[in-house]
Design a protein around this motif. Structure first.
Motif, PDB file in Angstrom:
ATOM      1  N   THR A  47       1.010  -1.311   0.061  1.00 44.48           N
ATOM      2  CA  THR A  47      -0.042   0.141   0.095  1.00 44.48           C
ATOM      3  C   THR A  47       0.869   1.306   0.030  1.00 44.48           C
ATOM      4  OG1 THR A  47      -1.811  -0.936   1.124  1.00 44.48           O
ATOM      5  CG2 THR A  47      -1.662   1.182   1.101  1.00 44.48           C
ATOM      6  N   SER A 184       0.097  -2.777  -8.782  1.00 48.07           N
ATOM      7  CA  SER A 184       0.548  -2.599  -7.200  1.00 48.07           C
ATOM      8  C   SER A 184       1.768  -3.444  -7.133  1.00 48.07           C
ATOM      9  CB  SER A 184      -0.655  -3.067  -6.084  1.00 48.07           C
ATOM     10  OG  SER A 184      -1.678  -2.331  -6.547  1.00 48.07           O
ATOM     11  N   ARG A 257      -5.150   3.445  -3.858  1.00 48.72           N
ATOM     12  CA  ARG A 257      -4.346   2.611  -2.914  1.00 48.72           C
ATOM     13  C   ARG A 257      -4.856   2.443  -1.566  1.00 48.72           C
ATOM     14  NH1 ARG A 257      -3.449   2.484  -7.319  1.00 48.72           N
ATOM     15  NH2 ARG A 257      -1.321   1.675  -8.161  1.00 48.72           N
TER      16      ARG A 257
END
Length: 495
Positions: A47, A184, A257
């Motif tokens: 994250t 990600s 995110r």
């Protein structure tokens, strides 16, 4: 030139690794939630680093070092503004947005969240916010493609047109294949590469110019005002640079995110990791541009490319000071910065088109597999439009980014911030905020009023519009208040 082969090999290995990650993510992508938000499964490290990498585009290694090289430390106000804005965004928005999106129909996109949070049955809020995303993100995507093209052009001597397609192809490939998880996971690798490049390069430049004292004397000899934080600035100029920090509250690719974190408990740890990463990267960026002044004044014979285009200062230092293999890795960091931002922008555009237009208005009962494939096709469509916009070789990276950043910061920033902090906000207030913010940015940019960065009047007027319209009209429904209170209680319990 001797650098070409090792650099080319490094780039190919790097790009192949990113596409491989895309293929791994493909196997974990079963439905639209997986494709758009990774099934809300990101831990704190992913994250944190993916939020940082998706934020810091090619601007970090090209635009900002170039500005510092040209004007000295007076350009670093923008870095101070960004650090402040990012920290406040993590503090006030990240955790609350994570729980609010879950409590409001498990929203996957910002338009989805606005629509559920304010019980908008008309679909107007969803349509207008999706249009804002598509307009400003297509401009933003174009800036990423320009940065990638500049890198390939200067590294491999390609024509701008060839470099345009070469730079965009890899990013499109892994975003198309693997969706949010690919974006990600690759962001995490790319963030690591960026911080490595930005810590190592200024240290080596410092050693090459004879240490701290010699370097500072050389910079002072070139122009003593390089050290002056107020050189050539005005009150409005400093406020404009600091104002970049306001943009964080409204950037859909960064906010995504927060929405994708596995739980609100991960957010505090993620904030500490992300802010440490960001401060080190920005300090390294400023140092590269600043120490570059000393290096190129001592070696004027190699300063030609940088004097022609200051945005190439990091590229030229990497090529001149490092073994070709290490230079290849360092230049891959620019590609990483470009790819990490471009990939999540493409994905946010794709999710707006798929979730907020296709599923909501055209095919309400579409299967998950159909939606994932529509999402993939939308990635291609947006990428092609962005490539067309980027085809003008005169484009400057920072100019394109500043317009898109202001557009999102003013249109969505106040709406997101106030929606997670104030239960009294209404649908009409949200609608007024988005419209006033977006229109103010476009008008202010066109007329360049007072030399003030358009995000500041946009943010202020949008905030006022939200407050005034929400207070003047019929208040929020009982359901809106109950969901807000439940989400806030959930946040306080788990924060």
């Amino acid at each position: 030139m001797s650098i070409t082969n090792p650099t080319l090999i490094t780039f190919v290995i790097y790009i192949a690794a990113m596409v491989l990650i895309g293929l791994m993510a493909y196997r974990s992508t079963n439905n639209l939630s997986d494709y758009i938000l990774g099934g809300r499964s990101l831990g704190s490290v992913v994250t944190a680093l993916s939020a940082g990498a998706s934020d810091m585009s090619g601007w970090l290694l090209m635009g900002l070092p170039g500005a510092i090289y040209m004007s000295g430390l007076s350009e670093s106000w923008i870095a101070i503004g960004l650090v402040t804005g990012a920290y406040l965004n993590w503090l006030f928005v990240a955790g609350r947005l994570r729980v609010q999106t879950e409590h409001n129909g498990d929203a996957l996109t910002l338009p989805d969240y606005f629509s559920s949070r304010f019980e908008d049955k008309s679909g107007l809020l969803r349509i207008i916010s999706a249009i804002v995303i598509l307009v400003f993100f297509t401009i933003y995507c174009a800036s990423g493609i320009v940065a990638g093209a500049r890198l390939f052009e200067s590294t491999f001597g390609m024509s701008y047109e060839t470099a345009l397609w070469a730079g965009a192809a890899a990013t499109i490939a892994y975003t198309f294949i693997g969706g949010f998880l690919a974006v990600s996971w690759t962001d995490t690798v790319q963030a690591t590469l960026m911080i490595f490049a930005l810590i190592l390069t200024p240290i080596i430049v410092l050693l090459a110019t004879g240490g701290v004292d010699t370097t500072f004397l050389a910079i002072e000899a070139k122009d003593p005002s390089n050290f002056d934080m107020l050189k050539g600035t005005s009150f409005i100029g400093i406020i404009s640079l600091m104002g970049w920090g306001l943009g964080y509250f409204g950037q859909p690719h960064i906010l995504a995110r927060f929405m994708a974190a596995d739980s609100v408990k991960s957010i505090a740890k993620a904030r500490r990791i992300s802010m440490t990463w960001m401060i080190l990267c920005l300090a390294g960026t400023v140092a590269v541009g600043f120490f570059g002044i000393a290096y190129f004044s001592a070696h004027p014979e190699v300063a030609g490319p940088v004097n022609e285009n200051p945005e190439r200062v990091f590229i030229e230092l990497a090529k001149l000071l490092f073994n070709p293999w290490i230079a290849g890795v360092l230049l891959s960091a620019i590609l990483a910065a470009v790819m990490s931002t471009l990939s999540c922008q493409l994905l946010v555009c794709s999710s707006a088109l798929t979730e907020d237009f296709y599923k909501s208005f055209l095919r309400k009962n579409a299967s998950q597999i159909e939606l994932v494939w529509v999402g993939r096709l939308m990635v291609l469509a947006v990428a092609l439009i962005a490539i067309a916009l980027a085809s003008n070789p005169e484009n400057r990276v920072l100019g394109l980014v500043s317009y898109a950043w202001a557009g999102f910061g003013a249109a969505f920033g106040p709406v997101v911030l106030i929606s997670v902090l104030w239960k009294g906000m209404t649908r009409n207030g949200a609608l007024a905020g988005i419209l006033v913010g977006a229109i103010t940015v476009i008008v202010w940019k066109h007329f360049a009023l007072f030399g003030l960065y358009e995000i500041i009047p946009g943010f202020i007027l949008a905030s006022l519009a939200i407050l005034l319209v929400s207070l003047a009209g019929k208040g929020p429904t009982k359901g809106m208040v109950e969901r807000f209170d439940a989400a806030e209680a959930d946040f306080k319990l788990n924060h």
